[in-house]
Design a protein around this motif. Structure first.
Motif, mmCIF file in Angstrom:
data_model
loop_
_atom_site.group_PDB
_atom_site.id
_atom_site.type_symbol
_atom_site.label_atom_id
_atom_site.label_comp_id
_atom_site.label_asym_id
_atom_site.label_seq_id
_atom_site.Cartn_x
_atom_site.Cartn_y
_atom_site.Cartn_z
ATOM 1 N N ILE A 100 21.033 -51.019 -59.588
ATOM 2 C CA ILE A 100 21.492 -49.671 -59.252
ATOM 3 C C ILE A 100 21.464 -49.556 -57.741
ATOM 4 O O ILE A 100 20.558 -50.078 -57.076
ATOM 5 N N GLY A 101 22.448 -48.877 -57.178
ATOM 6 C CA GLY A 101 22.440 -48.591 -55.746
ATOM 7 C C GLY A 101 23.093 -47.254 -55.477
ATOM 8 O O GLY A 101 24.082 -46.896 -56.120
ATOM 9 N N THR A 102 22.514 -46.489 -54.560
ATOM 10 C CA THR A 102 23.062 -45.165 -54.223
ATOM 11 C C THR A 102 23.117 -45.007 -52.714
ATOM 12 O O THR A 102 22.318 -45.599 -51.981
ATOM 13 N N THR A 103 24.045 -44.193 -52.259
ATOM 14 C CA THR A 103 24.131 -43.872 -50.839
ATOM 15 C C THR A 103 23.294 -42.652 -50.494
ATOM 16 O O THR A 103 23.316 -42.198 -49.352
ATOM 17 N N PHE A 104 22.563 -42.127 -51.472
ATOM 18 C CA PHE A 104 21.715 -40.938 -51.252
ATOM 19 C C PHE A 104 20.292 -41.279 -51.691
ATOM 20 O O PHE A 104 20.082 -42.195 -52.497
ATOM 21 N N PRO A 105 19.307 -40.555 -51.179
ATOM 22 C CA PRO A 105 17.915 -40.869 -51.532
ATOM 23 C C PRO A 105 17.627 -40.627 -53.005
ATOM 24 O O PRO A 105 18.197 -39.724 -53.627
ATOM 25 N N VAL A 106 16.777 -41.456 -53.554
ATOM 26 C CA VAL A 106 16.329 -41.324 -54.936
ATOM 27 C C VAL A 106 14.807 -41.232 -54.904
ATOM 28 O O VAL A 106 14.139 -42.120 -54.373
ATOM 29 N N GLY A 107 14.258 -40.160 -55.457
ATOM 30 C CA GLY A 107 12.820 -39.946 -55.411
ATOM 31 C C GLY A 107 12.047 -40.824 -56.369
ATOM 32 O O GLY A 107 12.587 -41.385 -57.297
ATOM 33 N N GLY A 110 28.502 -38.530 -52.598
ATOM 34 C CA GLY A 110 27.825 -39.810 -52.478
ATOM 35 C C GLY A 110 28.395 -40.808 -53.460
ATOM 36 O O GLY A 110 29.341 -40.515 -54.206
ATOM 37 N N PHE A 111 27.802 -41.984 -53.454
ATOM 38 C CA PHE A 111 28.218 -43.080 -54.331
ATOM 39 C C PHE A 111 26.998 -43.612 -55.073
ATOM 40 O O PHE A 111 25.906 -43.723 -54.508
ATOM 41 N N ALA A 112 27.206 -43.944 -56.345
ATOM 42 C CA ALA A 112 26.183 -44.610 -57.144
ATOM 43 C C ALA A 112 26.823 -45.742 -57.924
ATOM 44 O O ALA A 112 27.815 -45.536 -58.630
ATOM 45 N N GLY A 113 26.287 -46.937 -57.770
ATOM 46 C CA GLY A 113 26.716 -48.079 -58.564
ATOM 47 C C GLY A 113 25.636 -48.425 -59.568
ATOM 48 O O GLY A 113 24.443 -48.304 -59.277
ATOM 49 N N MET A 114 26.031 -48.866 -60.749
ATOM 50 C CA MET A 114 25.062 -49.156 -61.800
ATOM 51 C C MET A 114 25.592 -50.251 -62.712
ATOM 52 O O MET A 114 26.751 -50.222 -63.129
ATOM 53 N N LEU A 163 24.404 -48.396 -48.906
ATOM 54 C CA LEU A 163 23.420 -47.997 -49.896
ATOM 55 C C LEU A 163 22.126 -47.598 -49.199
ATOM 56 O O LEU A 163 21.649 -48.287 -48.303
ATOM 57 N N ALA A 164 21.561 -46.483 -49.638
ATOM 58 C CA ALA A 164 20.298 -45.998 -49.079
ATOM 59 C C ALA A 164 19.122 -46.321 -49.992
ATOM 60 O O ALA A 164 17.965 -46.290 -49.552
ATOM 61 N N TRP A 165 19.408 -46.597 -51.255
ATOM 62 C CA TRP A 165 18.356 -46.905 -52.231
ATOM 63 C C TRP A 165 18.912 -47.874 -53.257
ATOM 64 O O TRP A 165 20.078 -47.765 -53.665
#
Length: 309
Positions: free
Chosen positions: A302-309, A6-10, A285-287
């Motif tokens: 912050i943005g991620t392509t995977f779910p964040v709880g 996945g990808f995470a931007g911050m 981005l999913a979240w």
């Protein structure tokens, strides 16, 4: 073959670590809570390595030679600025060489470093996403400080080539792609054509005594923090996150250099790192999480392509 987890931007900011921890509801508290949520989501993904794409703030690269992209392939060390980790970092060397070979095959002449210095522009996000500095990384430094900057469309193309290189790498594991930088913030010019005197000399010749340059610069940076009136364009920041959530990097790339700077400031050029990273992952981005924090001189997203709880 490797798989992209996945990808995470911050966003990063010196003041996320320099200023005292915010009280509940205080400036930056939401961002730090979101960052901790993202860290737990990364922990659940359990990647085997991480590619971290970020800028340098004149701790490793200077205008004696200013490459658009630098890939670390062997040794890397944190400079230790603004509370980020100082010292050796674990480099995923074979994966880094696979990235180099894939980018070369795609027509990108990325500069190589066998001994790369990275500052908080790489290390802060690396630490926040992984909870430390133990996960093997591939550092990719992007020049976002001053011209000549790679074009936004060139960064998207590099990201696609990076994704292909990772997917074809003979690396037996899952790779997280991370980007560090932005969002909107306005900084003094670092263009040698626009500054003079001792500061101009340090931008060009700072490599000769990088620690002296950093010691002279840090008080100026510290003096910028804590101002609730510092300029942040939250409307643009949210538009940017919405475009990446829609998988629409093209609308961002279409802005071009000058329009991006008008809307997001000179520091907004760091979103190039996000464009590269998301293009590599090839997913929207999913979240997302966002807080404008003028006290930190930056829109903190912050943005991620995977779910964040």
């Amino acid at each position: 073959m490797a798989a992209i987890a996945g990808f995470a931007g911050m966003s990063h900011s010196p003041f996320a670590t320099l200023l005292p921890p915010p009280a509940e509801g205080g400036p930056g508290a939401k961002f730090l809570a979101d960052a901790d949520r993202a860290r737990r989501a990364v922990e659940a993904l359990a990647p085997d390595a991480i590619v971290v794409i970020g800028p340098d703030h004149f701790h490793g690269n200077f205008y004696d030679v200013m490459p658009p992209f630098v890939l670390g392939v062997e040794h890397a060390a944190g400079f230790g600025d603004f509370g980020s980790t100082e010292g050796p970092l674990p480099v995923a060397g074979p994966l880094a060489w696979s990235v180099h070979n894939g980018l070369t095959d795609a027509g990108f002449d990325v500069s190589l470093s066998y001994s790369l210095t990275v500052d908080h522009g790489i290390v802060q996000t690396y630490e926040m996403l992984t909870g430390g500095t133990a996960l093997p990384l591939v550092p990719l430094v992007v020049n976002t400080a001053a011209p000549p900057l790679p074009s936004l469309r060139r960064c998207v193309a590099l990201g696609r080539a990076l994704g292909a290189a990772l997917r074809s790498a003979e690396f037996p594991g899952r790779v997280l792609v991370a980007a560090s930088g932005g969002l909107s913030h306005w900084l003094p010019s670092n263009d040698p054509r626009e500054v003079a005197g001792e500061r101009r000399e340090s931008l060009i010749h700072g490599r000769a005594d990088v620690h002296a340059f950093a010691a002279a610069r840090e008080p100026r940076v510290r003096a910028m923090g804590g101002d609730p009136g510092a300029r942040v364009n939250a409307e643009w920041d949210n538009w940017f996150l919405e475009r990446l959530s829609a998988g629409d990097a093209e609308s961002v790339a279409a802005l071009g250099h000058e329009k991006l700077e008008d809307l997001a400031g000179s520091g907004g050029h760091e979103i190039r790192c996000w464009l590269i990273g998301q293009a590599a992952a090839g997913a929207p981005l999913a979240w997302t999480g966002y807080e404008p924090v003028p006290e930190w001189i930056t829109g903190m997203g912050i943005g991620t392509t995977f779910p964040v709880g």
